[in-house]
Motif scaffolding. Structure first.
Motif, PDB file in Angstrom:
ATOM      1  N   ILE A  72      11.470  28.286 -29.013  1.00 30.73           N
ATOM      2  CA  ILE A  72      11.113  26.885 -29.247  1.00 30.73           C
ATOM      3  C   ILE A  72      12.294  26.016 -28.849  1.00 30.73           C
ATOM      4  CG2 ILE A  72      10.294  25.186 -30.908  1.00 30.73           C
ATOM      5  CD1 ILE A  72       9.305  27.510 -32.637  1.00 30.73           C
ATOM      6  N   ILE A  73      12.044  25.032 -28.015  1.00 28.84           N
ATOM      7  CA  ILE A  73      13.108  24.157 -27.515  1.00 28.84           C
ATOM      8  C   ILE A  73      12.789  22.716 -27.890  1.00 28.84           C
ATOM      9  CG2 ILE A  73      14.398  23.386 -25.489  1.00 28.84           C
ATOM     10  CD1 ILE A  73      13.621  25.990 -24.103  1.00 28.84           C
ATOM     11  N   SER A  74      13.737  22.057 -28.524  1.00 25.58           N
ATOM     12  CA  SER A  74      13.555  20.658 -28.907  1.00 25.58           C
ATOM     13  C   SER A  74      14.909  20.052 -29.247  1.00 25.58           C
ATOM     14  CB  SER A  74      12.587  20.539 -30.096  1.00 25.58           C
ATOM     15  OG  SER A  74      12.231  19.191 -30.318  1.00 25.58           O
ATOM     16  N   ASN A  75      14.866  18.907 -29.913  1.00 26.78           N
ATOM     17  CA  ASN A  75      16.091  18.191 -30.249  1.00 26.78           C
ATOM     18  C   ASN A  75      16.540  18.486 -31.685  1.00 26.78           C
ATOM     19  OD1 ASN A  75      14.505  16.373 -31.958  1.00 26.78           O
ATOM     20  ND2 ASN A  75      13.770  15.510 -30.023  1.00 26.78           N
ATOM     21  N   ALA A  91      17.945  24.740 -28.693  1.00 21.67           N
ATOM     22  CA  ALA A  91      17.956  23.433 -28.044  1.00 21.67           C
ATOM     23  C   ALA A  91      18.565  23.502 -26.656  1.00 21.67           C
ATOM     24  CB  ALA A  91      18.713  22.419 -28.894  1.00 21.67           C
ATOM     25  N   SER A  92      18.655  24.703 -26.115  1.00 22.26           N
ATOM     26  CA  SER A  92      19.372  24.868 -24.856  1.00 22.26           C
ATOM     27  C   SER A  92      18.448  24.838 -23.647  1.00 22.26           C
ATOM     28  CB  SER A  92      20.130  26.205 -24.869  1.00 22.26           C
ATOM     29  OG  SER A  92      19.219  27.272 -25.014  1.00 22.26           O
ATOM     30  N   ASN A  93      19.026  24.465 -22.505  1.00 24.56           N
ATOM     31  CA  ASN A  93      18.314  24.533 -21.240  1.00 24.56           C
ATOM     32  C   ASN A  93      18.298  25.978 -20.734  1.00 24.56           C
ATOM     33  OD1 ASN A  93      18.024  21.751 -21.209  1.00 24.56           O
ATOM     34  ND2 ASN A  93      19.884  21.423 -20.030  1.00 24.56           N
ATOM     35  N   ASN A  94      17.413  26.241 -19.786  1.00 23.67           N
ATOM     36  CA  ASN A  94      17.453  27.501 -19.055  1.00 23.67           C
ATOM     37  C   ASN A  94      17.008  27.197 -17.630  1.00 23.67           C
ATOM     38  OD1 ASN A  94      14.545  27.616 -18.925  1.00 23.67           O
ATOM     39  ND2 ASN A  94      14.572  28.334 -21.049  1.00 23.67           N
TER      40      ASN A  94
END
Length: 209
Positions: A72-75, A91-94
């Motif tokens: 899960i990616i969010s702020n 919260a990281s990019n890939n």
């Protein structure tokens, strides 16, 4: 890239053997617009901000239960809320997904504006959550077109300014079907004059781009 819409701002993206769901909100859940049992895999869950029409906790728990390894990616704001529910996020990019800050538009009635994120997926699709305050897009723009904080006019002007190749309308649950379809057709004709292809996806419709 296969893109399917599941009410309001909820999009399912399938590309390079990855399956990504964006903004699993309460409208999608209540209208049973996405059959979780039909999903064979789900690699990423992206949440732009904490409002219920973009992040519905019972829906997220249902997804996490079926796909316990989902990322899960969010702020930070969403991360805090989910942590209180026992759900951990990254919260990281890939290399598939990039997350940026994008200001939530001003709300009526003096309501506070939450932290809002914009996602770029496979460098081809931009999903800005509840924001028109961003300066760049990719080839495909998921464009919020109706809300207490914006108008169809503002959304269309944003598309004209950014010049994506394709627009997929999101954030349109508030419209009755007859009104929405009429505006979709008018937007398609108008933006076509500027070489922008407006794709008015209906619930559970898919498109390959």
């Amino acid at each position: 890239m296969r893109i399917s819409k599941h009410v309001h701002s909820c999009l399912l993206i399938e590309e390079e053997n990855k399956t990504i769901l964006i903004d699993p909100g309460i409208y999608t859940h209540e209208e049973k617009a996405l059959d979780v049992n039909s999903l064979k895999k789900l690699d990423y869950l992206l949440i732009t901000h904490e409002h219920q029409d973009h992040m519905h906790i019972p829906f997220i728990k249902e997804l996490v239960k079926k796909f316990p390894r989902i990322e899960i990616i969010s702020n930070a704001s969403v991360k805090k809320i989910l942590k209180e529910e026992g759900i951990t996020i990254s919260a990281s990019n890939n290399r598939f997904i990039k997350i940026y800050n994008a200001s939530h538009e001003k709300l009526p009635f003096g309501l506070p504006t939450p932290e809002n994120s914009l996602f770029t997926v496979f460098d081809r699709l931009v999903h800005p959550g509840d924001s028109l305050s961003f300066a760049k897009t990719s080839k495909i723009l998921a464009l919020p077109i109706q809300a207490p904080w914006t108008s169809l006019t503002a959304a269309i002007e944003k598309a004209k300014a950014l010049k994506p190749k394709v627009v997929i309308p999101i954030h349109d649950w508030h419209w009755k079907d007859t009104v929405r379809k009429n505006f979709y057709e008018r937007a398609k004709v108008y933006l076509g004059k500027f070489n922008i292809d407006f794709k008015g996806l209906e619930t559970k419709d898919s498109i390959y781009l």
